[in-house]
Design a protein around this motif. Structure first.
Motif, PDB file in Angstrom:
ATOM      1  N   ALA B 186       0.831  -1.207   0.000  1.00  0.00           N
ATOM      2  CA  ALA B 186       0.000   0.000   0.000  1.00  0.00           C
ATOM      3  C   ALA B 186       0.865   1.257   0.000  1.00  0.00           C
ATOM      4  N   TYR B 187       2.044   1.127   0.608  1.00  0.00           N
ATOM      5  CA  TYR B 187       2.927   2.294   0.749  1.00  0.00           C
ATOM      6  C   TYR B 187       3.806   2.503  -0.472  1.00  0.00           C
ATOM      7  N   LEU B 188       4.282   1.417  -1.038  1.00  0.00           N
ATOM      8  CA  LEU B 188       5.294   1.491  -2.103  1.00  0.00           C
ATOM      9  C   LEU B 188       4.701   1.052  -3.442  1.00  0.00           C
ATOM     10  N   PRO B 189       4.422   2.009  -4.329  1.00  0.00           N
ATOM     11  CA  PRO B 189       3.842   1.623  -5.624  1.00  0.00           C
ATOM     12  C   PRO B 189       4.867   0.907  -6.497  1.00  0.00           C
ATOM     13  N   ALA B 190       4.386   0.263  -7.566  1.00  0.00           N
ATOM     14  CA  ALA B 190       5.299  -0.426  -8.492  1.00  0.00           C
ATOM     15  C   ALA B 190       6.260   0.590  -9.103  1.00  0.00           C
ATOM     16  N   PHE B 191       7.444   0.122  -9.449  1.00  0.00           N
ATOM     17  CA  PHE B 191       8.492   0.974 -10.001  1.00  0.00           C
ATOM     18  C   PHE B 191       8.175   1.349 -11.445  1.00  0.00           C
ATOM     19  N   VAL B 192       7.990   2.638 -11.680  1.00  0.00           N
ATOM     20  CA  VAL B 192       7.813   3.145 -13.044  1.00  0.00           C
ATOM     21  C   VAL B 192       9.003   4.065 -13.327  1.00  0.00           C
ATOM     22  N   PRO B 193       9.993   3.560 -14.064  1.00  0.00           N
ATOM     23  CA  PRO B 193      11.223   4.341 -14.257  1.00  0.00           C
ATOM     24  C   PRO B 193      11.008   5.583 -15.119  1.00  0.00           C
ATOM     25  N   ALA B 194      11.814   6.608 -14.837  1.00  0.00           N
ATOM     26  CA  ALA B 194      11.731   7.849 -15.608  1.00  0.00           C
ATOM     27  C   ALA B 194      12.290   7.638 -17.015  1.00  0.00           C
ATOM     28  N   VAL B 195      13.445   6.997 -17.081  1.00  0.00           N
ATOM     29  CA  VAL B 195      14.046   6.650 -18.371  1.00  0.00           C
ATOM     30  C   VAL B 195      14.370   5.173 -18.311  1.00  0.00           C
ATOM     31  N   VAL B 196      14.070   4.449 -19.383  1.00  0.00           N
ATOM     32  CA  VAL B 196      14.327   3.018 -19.344  1.00  0.00           C
ATOM     33  C   VAL B 196      14.881   2.547 -20.681  1.00  0.00           C
ATOM     34  N   LEU B 197      15.790   1.576 -20.599  1.00  0.00           N
ATOM     35  CA  LEU B 197      16.341   0.981 -21.810  1.00  0.00           C
ATOM     36  C   LEU B 197      15.313   0.013 -22.374  1.00  0.00           C
ATOM     37  N   ASP B 198      14.854   0.299 -23.575  1.00  0.00           N
ATOM     38  CA  ASP B 198      13.837  -0.551 -24.170  1.00  0.00           C
ATOM     39  C   ASP B 198      13.964  -0.489 -25.690  1.00  0.00           C
ATOM     40  N   PRO B 199      14.157  -1.643 -26.327  1.00  0.00           N
ATOM     41  CA  PRO B 199      14.276  -1.629 -27.793  1.00  0.00           C
ATOM     42  C   PRO B 199      13.048  -1.025 -28.478  1.00  0.00           C
ATOM     43  N   LYS B 200      11.908  -1.052 -27.792  1.00  0.00           N
ATOM     44  CA  LYS B 200      10.693  -0.493 -28.402  1.00  0.00           C
ATOM     45  C   LYS B 200      10.757   1.025 -28.504  1.00  0.00           C
ATOM     46  N   ALA B 201      11.503   1.641 -27.610  1.00  0.00           N
ATOM     47  CA  ALA B 201      11.659   3.103 -27.645  1.00  0.00           C
ATOM     48  C   ALA B 201      13.121   3.411 -27.371  1.00  0.00           C
ATOM     49  N   PRO B 202      13.983   3.199 -28.391  1.00  0.00           N
ATOM     50  CA  PRO B 202      15.426   3.279 -28.152  1.00  0.00           C
ATOM     51  C   PRO B 202      15.873   4.647 -27.662  1.00  0.00           C
ATOM     52  N   ALA B 203      16.567   4.643 -26.549  1.00  0.00           N
ATOM     53  CA  ALA B 203      17.154   5.881 -26.029  1.00  0.00           C
ATOM     54  C   ALA B 203      18.629   5.625 -25.790  1.00  0.00           C
TER      55      ALA B 203
END
Lengths: 334, 407
Positions: B186-203
């Motif tokens: 309840a206290y700690l939501p799932a991790f949603v990274p600000a920037v992430v390595l992903d072949p679908k959206a190459p950064a």
């Protein structure tokens, strides 16, 4: 009949545009991924830029575009990503000089945990980051058999910092820290580290050496590596015009001569055993390879060897030829 | 659930409740029991969807966490002392890349001479590395700060170091209240990274930045640390509402209202100080305590406000900047009115016990000095003097010898 050659097409040309599509290298295909796109700041004739594009393009093709690249600090990183630009058209991360294998382990672990095993991890760096500063992390990644393809682009010295000796620098080579002076000019004999052989000692699934002179062979080795899981190592010789003191147009030729003279044997190994060594098509003396490079200029005077060091280099090449049985005819079909 | 467990195991259980996805482990005393505990929890299947990796060094431990965090996995590691220094380059890198890694630091001295016992030299050595640094007073707070750490880290994309005194906390068996999974979820939501390595959206992550933009990058790092105050505040406020107890925040004051002498300290020594203050209060001494929970970012304004009515401030700290003095003391000085004298009391180096009586005597003896002073608790002056004399004699002999030999 199964074709066991790494370069199954047996051709050096990358395009072979007169041939059918199936014989074309990824580099010659109409839909080449172009992972390292134009506009980056590599020197003219840079072997590493060429090698990286060939390798990452092939890996992208093999993994159907699902690749994350981890790059060590070095020329390749510096010339490809000067903020705010990037030449990479794939997911790419640079952390430090000595930790690319460990970072790649982390990326692979994340993909596994997230159930995205289809995303493959490719780590890459120069010989400095691979054979020296990152060697501990590389050995750790090998030993754990983490699902990473690590590619070393070996130009035989620290080129990014101005051509200093690394443990991949060959004997006699002139670098900024092994100047051609004193009783043993250039880099000394009896030193250096053969990382492909050390990689084999980790019993990892796949180890191979290649050069930028034979695109078909290099691509075939990337595809083979990508068909496997676990730790895989590809060691690619990439001439550096700046550090080697060679004209940019000679990059491909020098890579080929390195193989033909026996100083850089091409081989593959699986689970610690050599499975194949590429026969030298047209053997040449080491002199043909060394002479066009200014880093070896001090070996010659008036076109003649100044002492026995050229002969000692030839002995090294001959030892490779004997060890890997590099002469004779390729057994193409079994 | 109330439990009687070792501090390290309590931390391991707290980390497990935060659903880490990648844990990198490398042994170093006194942190080792934490990663041992986590290894068992992962291998026995108590932590689901988590990869536990035995790495070859601390440098690799944090580097693996950098890779996994950049690829979107909640990542954790732990270290101490030499281990922190061995990974120092990666410590800066993790914050520079904005990766919300949580790392426990089982505080320990740095050698040479080799010493495995507790002080704060390790944490202080990397205080400017861009990480948030929280200090636990006891094992309950060690648990609570770890749960908060993931939330703070992921809130502002900044790594958090939770400092837990080696041995004194990591190896102490205490009663702790271990939260249940529902509360933590309840206290700690799932991790949603600000920037992430992903072949679908190459950064491209980790570019080369030249002089034209580097100052701006560093300025933004500073801003992020300042924004961390809000994140830390949010995390501790929300913590109280979910778990019903206080933990974390910037500082805590104890009997400071009418205090003439206020001691400032952080970590496990707070307990000893509270006992000492209780005794002294009974004897009529006007003495209080400000304990620092958040060292980075440093709550200068809060510390200054808490000390504004003091006549004398004693900063008790377990670290020493050789050639300068106290590290925490310098931070406190920055927020303190210049007219208030500050005494730096270096104590507990390399695991030297900090007995209540010695503290009490020191406070008694020093009274209220007129200017800033530097003291070492329980310093064996005769040994130091003897060593200084010997060194000087040997040096003179060496110089005479060298002069006699010429070149």
């Amino acid at each position: 009949m199964k074709n066991t050659q790494a370069n199954p097409k047996g051709i050096y040309t990358i395009s072979n545009r007169l041939g059918d599509q199936a014989n074309r290298a990824v580099q010659a295909s109409e839909d080449r991924p172009n992972s390292l796109t134009s506009g980056h700041r590599a020197c003219q004739g840079c072997g590493e830029a060429l090698g990286a594009r060939i390798v990452v393009d092939a890996a992208l093709r093999a993994a159907k575009g699902q690749i994350i690249v981890v790059n060590a600090t070095g020329c390749l990183e510096v010339f490809s990503t000067p903020y705010p630009e990037t030449a990479w058209q794939t997911a790419w991360v640079h952390s430090l000089f000595g930790n690319a294998p460990a970072v790649a382990t982390g990326v692979a672990a994340a993909m596994e945990v997230k159930g995205r095993g289809n995303v493959r991890v490719l780590a890459q760096g120069g010989d400095g980051s691979t054979t020296d500063i990152g060697f501990g992390c590389l050995s750790g990644m090998f030993e754990r058999n983490d699902d990473v393809l690590y590619v070393c682009y070996d130009n035989q010295a620290y080129m990014n910092t101005g051509v200093q000796r690394s443990s991949a620098t060959p004997p006699t080579a002139r670098t900024a820290t092994t100047p051609p002076v004193g009783s043993e000019p250039g880099n000394v004999f009896g030193t250096g580290k053969n990382v492909p052989l050390i990689a084999m000692a980790h019993q990892i699934p796949y180890v191979a050496t290649a050069t930028v002179a034979d695109v078909q062979d290099l691509e075939a080795k990337v595809f083979k590596a990508m068909s496997m899981r676990g730790a895989r190592y590809l060691h690619v010789l990439v001439p550096c015009p700046l550090g080697w003191g060679s004209p940019p147009r000679e990059t491909i030729n020098l890579a080929r001569l390195a193989v033909q003279c026996g100083l850089f044997p091409l081989f593959e190994a699986e689970n610690g055993t050599v499975t194949r060594a590429t026969k030298i098509r047209q053997p040449v003396p080491v002199e043909n390879y060394l002479k066009p490079q200014r880093r070896f200029a001090h070996l010659f005077k008036g076109g003649k060897p100044v002492d026995d060091r050229l002969a000692r280099m030839q002995e090294m090449a001959d030892a490779n030829i004997s060890r890997f049985n590099l002469l004779g005819h390729e057994e193409t079909c079994k | 659930m109330l439990k009687q467990v070792e501090g390290s195991h309590a931390v391991a259980e707290a980390v497990a409740l935060c659903r880490p996805e990648v844990i990198c482990a490398y042994p170093i005393t006194p942190q080792t029991h934490i990663v041992e505990g986590l290894g068992e929890l992962v291998k026995a299947g108590h932590i689901k969807d988590c990869k536990y990796i035995n790495v070859e060094s601390e440098f690799a431990a944090l580097s693996v966490a950098i890779g996994s965090s950049a690829a979107g996995a909640r990542s954790y590691t732990a270290t101490s002392s030499q281990g922190l220094l061995f990974m120092a380059e990666a410590v800066y890198n993790a914050s520079g890349l904005g990766l919300p890694i949580v790392m426990t630091l089982g505080n320990r001295a740095i050698g040479a001479p080799l010493n495995i016992w507790n002080d704060h030299s390790d944490a202080m050595s990397l205080r400017d590395a861009g990480w948030i640094q929280l200090f636990a007073e006891n094992n309950q707070e060690a648990i609570d700060l770890h749960i908060q750490a993931f939330r703070i880290a992921e809130d502002i994309s900044c790594p958090v170091m939770v400092c837990v005194d080696g041995f004194i906390l990591t190896h102490a068996v205490e009663q702790v209240d271990v939260p249940d999974q529902k509360q933590v979820d309840a206290y700690l939501p799932a991790f949603v990274p600000a920037v992430v390595l992903d072949p679908k959206a190459p950064a491209s992550v980790g570019a080369l930045v030249g002089p034209e933009a580097f100052t701006e990058v560093r300025y933004l790092d500073h801003k992020k640390q300042l924004r961390a105050f809000d994140a830390i505040d949010r995390a501790s406020t929300a913590f109280k509402s979910v778990f019903g107890r206080e933990a974390g925040g910037f500082i805590r004051s104890y009997h400071t209202k009418d205090a003439e002498t206020v001691i400032v300290a952080m970590g496990s020594v707070i307990g000893t100080l509270k006992d000492m203050i209780d005794e002294k209060r009974k004897q009529g001494h006007k003495i209080g305590l400000v304990s620092i929970c958040t060292f980075r970012p440093f709550p200068t304004a809060e510390v200054g406000a808490a000390l504004k009515d003091a006549k004398h401030v004693i900063v008790l700290e377990k670290s020493l900047a050789s050639g300068q003095g106290g590290v925490l003391a310098a931070h406190v000085r920055a927020g303190l009115h210049e007219a208030i004298p500050l005494t730096t009391l270096i104590a507990g180096l390399g695991g030297r016990p900090i007995p209540k009586n010695a503290l009490s005597e020191f406070v008694e003896k020093i009274g209220i000095p007129s200017s800033d002073e530097l003291h070492f608790l329980d310093l064996k002056q005769d040994i130091v003097d003897g060593e200084l004399k010997k060194t000087e004699e040997e040096r003179n002999a060496r110089l005479r010898n060298g002069a006699a030999r010429g070149r």
